[in-house]
Design a protein around this motif. Structure first.
Motif, PDB file in Angstrom:
ATOM      1  N   ALA A  81      -5.542  -9.466  -2.595  1.00 58.32           N
ATOM      2  CA  ALA A  81      -4.682  -9.205  -3.669  1.00 58.32           C
ATOM      3  C   ALA A  81      -3.394 -10.061  -3.950  1.00 58.32           C
ATOM      4  O   ALA A  81      -3.050 -11.041  -4.782  1.00 58.32           O
ATOM      5  CB  ALA A  81      -4.470  -7.823  -4.129  1.00 58.32           C
ATOM      6  N   ILE A  82      -2.636  -9.676  -2.865  1.00 59.12           N
ATOM      7  CA  ILE A  82      -1.341 -10.483  -2.760  1.00 59.12           C
ATOM      8  C   ILE A  82      -1.090 -11.853  -3.029  1.00 59.12           C
ATOM      9  O   ILE A  82      -0.834 -12.576  -3.649  1.00 59.12           O
ATOM     10  CB  ILE A  82      -0.341 -10.086  -1.685  1.00 59.12           C
ATOM     11  CG1 ILE A  82      -0.042  -8.448  -2.040  1.00 59.12           C
ATOM     12  CG2 ILE A  82       0.788 -10.767  -1.507  1.00 59.12           C
ATOM     13  CD1 ILE A  82       0.494  -7.720  -0.481  1.00 59.12           C
ATOM     14  N   CYS A 128       0.653  -1.149  -0.007  1.00 64.20           N
ATOM     15  CA  CYS A 128       0.092   0.328   0.005  1.00 64.20           C
ATOM     16  C   CYS A 128       1.011   1.309  -0.022  1.00 64.20           C
ATOM     17  O   CYS A 128       0.607   2.301  -0.724  1.00 64.20           O
ATOM     18  CB  CYS A 128      -0.750   0.121   1.272  1.00 64.20           C
ATOM     19  SG  CYS A 128      -2.138  -1.474   1.214  1.00 64.20           S
ATOM     20  N   GLU A 129       1.903   1.408   0.921  1.00 64.88           N
ATOM     21  CA  GLU A 129       2.898   2.456   0.897  1.00 64.88           C
ATOM     22  C   GLU A 129       3.563   2.742  -0.345  1.00 64.88           C
ATOM     23  O   GLU A 129       3.506   3.809  -1.001  1.00 64.88           O
ATOM     24  CB  GLU A 129       3.698   2.238   1.879  1.00 64.88           C
ATOM     25  CG  GLU A 129       4.820   3.354   2.157  1.00 64.88           C
ATOM     26  CD  GLU A 129       4.262   4.836   2.023  1.00 64.88           C
ATOM     27  OE1 GLU A 129       5.001   5.833   1.773  1.00 64.88           O
ATOM     28  OE2 GLU A 129       3.257   4.962   2.558  1.00 64.88           O
ATOM     29  N   LEU A 130       3.966   1.650  -1.166  1.00 65.85           N
ATOM     30  CA  LEU A 130       4.806   1.721  -2.374  1.00 65.85           C
ATOM     31  C   LEU A 130       3.648   2.394  -3.341  1.00 65.85           C
ATOM     32  O   LEU A 130       4.089   3.154  -4.247  1.00 65.85           O
ATOM     33  CB  LEU A 130       5.501   0.430  -2.751  1.00 65.85           C
ATOM     34  CG  LEU A 130       6.281   0.613  -3.935  1.00 65.85           C
ATOM     35  CD1 LEU A 130       7.448   1.712  -3.773  1.00 65.85           C
ATOM     36  CD2 LEU A 130       7.120  -0.700  -3.838  1.00 65.85           C
ATOM     37  N   ARG A 131       2.550   1.710  -3.411  1.00 65.63           N
ATOM     38  CA  ARG A 131       1.487   2.211  -4.376  1.00 65.63           C
ATOM     39  C   ARG A 131       1.454   3.662  -4.181  1.00 65.63           C
ATOM     40  O   ARG A 131       1.385   4.543  -4.968  1.00 65.63           O
ATOM     41  CB  ARG A 131       0.365   1.415  -4.301  1.00 65.63           C
ATOM     42  CG  ARG A 131       0.295  -0.008  -5.146  1.00 65.63           C
ATOM     43  CD  ARG A 131      -0.809  -0.505  -4.992  1.00 65.63           C
ATOM     44  NE  ARG A 131      -2.284   0.096  -5.801  1.00 65.63           N
ATOM     45  CZ  ARG A 131      -2.259   0.027  -7.024  1.00 65.63           C
ATOM     46  NH1 ARG A 131      -1.705  -0.882  -7.627  1.00 65.63           N
ATOM     47  NH2 ARG A 131      -3.139   0.798  -7.728  1.00 65.63           N
ATOM     48  N   ARG A 132       1.119   3.975  -3.005  1.00 66.11           N
ATOM     49  CA  ARG A 132       0.980   5.615  -2.800  1.00 66.11           C
ATOM     50  C   ARG A 132       2.123   6.234  -3.055  1.00 66.11           C
ATOM     51  O   ARG A 132       2.013   7.381  -3.858  1.00 66.11           O
ATOM     52  CB  ARG A 132       0.634   5.805  -1.237  1.00 66.11           C
ATOM     53  CG  ARG A 132       0.354   7.207  -0.903  1.00 66.11           C
ATOM     54  CD  ARG A 132       0.681   7.552   0.518  1.00 66.11           C
ATOM     55  NE  ARG A 132       2.043   7.382   1.024  1.00 66.11           N
ATOM     56  CZ  ARG A 132       3.094   8.284   0.549  1.00 66.11           C
ATOM     57  NH1 ARG A 132       2.595   9.252  -0.193  1.00 66.11           N
ATOM     58  NH2 ARG A 132       4.282   8.235   0.934  1.00 66.11           N
ATOM     59  N   ALA A 133       3.283   5.863  -2.760  1.00 65.71           N
ATOM     60  CA  ALA A 133       4.389   6.772  -3.064  1.00 65.71           C
ATOM     61  C   ALA A 133       4.904   6.810  -4.637  1.00 65.71           C
ATOM     62  O   ALA A 133       5.374   7.768  -4.988  1.00 65.71           O
ATOM     63  CB  ALA A 133       5.816   6.101  -2.420  1.00 65.71           C
ATOM     64  N   ALA A 134       4.470   5.963  -5.071  1.00 67.33           N
ATOM     65  CA  ALA A 134       4.588   5.823  -6.726  1.00 67.33           C
ATOM     66  C   ALA A 134       3.523   6.638  -7.511  1.00 67.33           C
ATOM     67  O   ALA A 134       3.579   6.565  -8.733  1.00 67.33           O
ATOM     68  CB  ALA A 134       4.966   4.467  -7.007  1.00 67.33           C
ATOM     69  N   GLY A 135       2.638   6.727  -6.832  1.00 71.39           N
ATOM     70  CA  GLY A 135       1.351   7.695  -7.581  1.00 71.39           C
ATOM     71  C   GLY A 135       0.268   6.653  -8.157  1.00 71.39           C
ATOM     72  O   GLY A 135      -0.534   7.196  -8.853  1.00 71.39           O
ATOM     73  N   LEU A 136       0.428   5.466  -7.560  1.00 75.39           N
ATOM     74  CA  LEU A 136      -0.808   4.617  -8.294  1.00 75.39           C
ATOM     75  C   LEU A 136      -1.932   4.825  -7.444  1.00 75.39           C
ATOM     76  O   LEU A 136      -1.703   5.495  -6.310  1.00 75.39           O
ATOM     77  CB  LEU A 136      -0.149   3.054  -8.021  1.00 75.39           C
ATOM     78  CG  LEU A 136       0.889   2.581  -8.892  1.00 75.39           C
ATOM     79  CD1 LEU A 136       1.258   1.319  -8.624  1.00 75.39           C
ATOM     80  CD2 LEU A 136       0.845   2.990 -10.510  1.00 75.39           C
ATOM     81  N   SER A 137      -3.065   4.279  -7.688  1.00 74.35           N
ATOM     82  CA  SER A 137      -4.531   4.522  -7.131  1.00 74.35           C
ATOM     83  C   SER A 137      -4.131   3.752  -5.608  1.00 74.35           C
ATOM     84  O   SER A 137      -3.361   2.679  -5.537  1.00 74.35           O
ATOM     85  CB  SER A 137      -5.525   4.106  -7.690  1.00 74.35           C
ATOM     86  OG  SER A 137      -5.223   2.742  -8.000  1.00 74.35           O
ATOM     87  N   PRO A 138      -4.757   4.557  -4.668  1.00 77.89           N
ATOM     88  CA  PRO A 138      -4.455   3.794  -3.219  1.00 77.89           C
ATOM     89  C   PRO A 138      -5.273   2.650  -3.091  1.00 77.89           C
ATOM     90  O   PRO A 138      -6.382   2.576  -3.680  1.00 77.89           O
ATOM     91  CB  PRO A 138      -4.860   5.058  -2.308  1.00 77.89           C
ATOM     92  CG  PRO A 138      -5.708   5.961  -3.215  1.00 77.89           C
ATOM     93  CD  PRO A 138      -5.065   5.915  -4.795  1.00 77.89           C
ATOM     94  N   LYS A 139      -4.953   1.683  -2.261  1.00 80.48           N
ATOM     95  CA  LYS A 139      -5.368   0.427  -1.995  1.00 80.48           C
ATOM     96  C   LYS A 139      -5.464   0.420  -0.574  1.00 80.48           C
ATOM     97  O   LYS A 139      -4.596   0.648   0.135  1.00 80.48           O
ATOM     98  CB  LYS A 139      -5.023  -0.702  -2.617  1.00 80.48           C
ATOM     99  CG  LYS A 139      -4.866  -0.704  -4.152  1.00 80.48           C
ATOM    100  CD  LYS A 139      -6.270  -0.565  -4.731  1.00 80.48           C
ATOM    101  CE  LYS A 139      -6.342  -0.217  -6.278  1.00 80.48           C
ATOM    102  NZ  LYS A 139      -7.817   0.261  -6.715  1.00 80.48           N
ATOM    103  N   THR A 140      -6.816  -0.182   0.040  1.00 79.28           N
ATOM    104  CA  THR A 140      -6.711  -0.507   1.625  1.00 79.28           C
ATOM    105  C   THR A 140      -5.933  -1.853   1.749  1.00 79.28           C
ATOM    106  O   THR A 140      -5.596  -2.552   0.931  1.00 79.28           O
ATOM    107  CB  THR A 140      -7.969  -0.587   1.815  1.00 79.28           C
ATOM    108  OG1 THR A 140      -8.619  -2.098   1.297  1.00 79.28           O
ATOM    109  CG2 THR A 140      -9.068   0.442   1.443  1.00 79.28           C
ATOM    110  N   LEU A 141      -5.550  -2.137   3.157  1.00 82.50           N
ATOM    111  CA  LEU A 141      -4.865  -2.944   3.591  1.00 82.50           C
ATOM    112  C   LEU A 141      -5.643  -4.512   3.363  1.00 82.50           C
ATOM    113  O   LEU A 141      -5.115  -5.400   2.629  1.00 82.50           O
ATOM    114  CB  LEU A 141      -4.647  -2.834   5.128  1.00 82.50           C
ATOM    115  CG  LEU A 141      -3.421  -2.034   5.289  1.00 82.50           C
ATOM    116  CD1 LEU A 141      -3.427  -2.109   6.996  1.00 82.50           C
ATOM    117  CD2 LEU A 141      -2.063  -2.711   4.985  1.00 82.50           C
ATOM    118  N   ALA A 142      -6.919  -4.432   3.293  1.00 83.50           N
ATOM    119  CA  ALA A 142      -7.914  -5.289   3.204  1.00 83.50           C
ATOM    120  C   ALA A 142      -7.804  -5.820   1.623  1.00 83.50           C
ATOM    121  O   ALA A 142      -7.585  -6.883   1.207  1.00 83.50           O
ATOM    122  CB  ALA A 142      -9.522  -5.184   3.373  1.00 83.50           C
TER     123      ALA A 142
END
Length: 143
Positions: A41-42, A22-36
């Protein structure tokens, strides 16, 4: 098993933790995802890897493949933290994902991805081509 990415970085052939994802998606500018969402997904990934910055222990690059394992594979979540871009980390991730597909499928796998503008030069270097006008990416906006 770990494979060297470059000095100061460690390549890990698994997905990052849901929190790091989630943090890497946020930092890279991808759409945010929740922990759930990340937690669901993983484990559904066909293959996944990430790169850790050794001094900090932070996940700084990642990618994963979703697919049926037979012929269809979709590359998703390609992301590199802005502070660690232009070091070849994204290319190392892509190389590993494609090598994983090649090793598993010998007869013409179909590999797709959705390419945001910043990633297109990298994807082109690996041979990805735009599919339009033959086909175009589409998404369902409401369900």
């Amino acid at each position: 098993m770990t494979v060297s990415a470059r000095p100061g970085y460690r390549f890990i052939p698994t997905a990052p933790s849901p929190e790091a994802y989630c943090e890497l998606r946020r930092a890279a500018g991808l759409s945010p995802k929740t922990l759930a969402q990340a937690s669901a997904a993983i484990p559904g990934s066909w293959a996944a890897c990430h790169v850790v910055h050794e001094p900090t222990g932070d996940a700084v690059a990642m990618g994963r493949v979703i697919g049926d394992g037979g012929w269809y594979f979709h590359i998703a979540d390609m992301a590199t933290h802005p502070d660690h871009q232009r070091l070849g980390l994204g290319a190392r991730v892509m190389e590993w994902l494609l090598d994983s597909i090649r090793a598993a499928v010998e007869d013409e796998p179909y590999v797709t991805l959705m390419a945001d503008e910043p990633g297109r030069p990298l994807y082109r270097r690996f041979g990805f081509q735009e599919t339009a006008p033959t086909s175009i990416g589409m998404k369902l906006t409401t369900l």
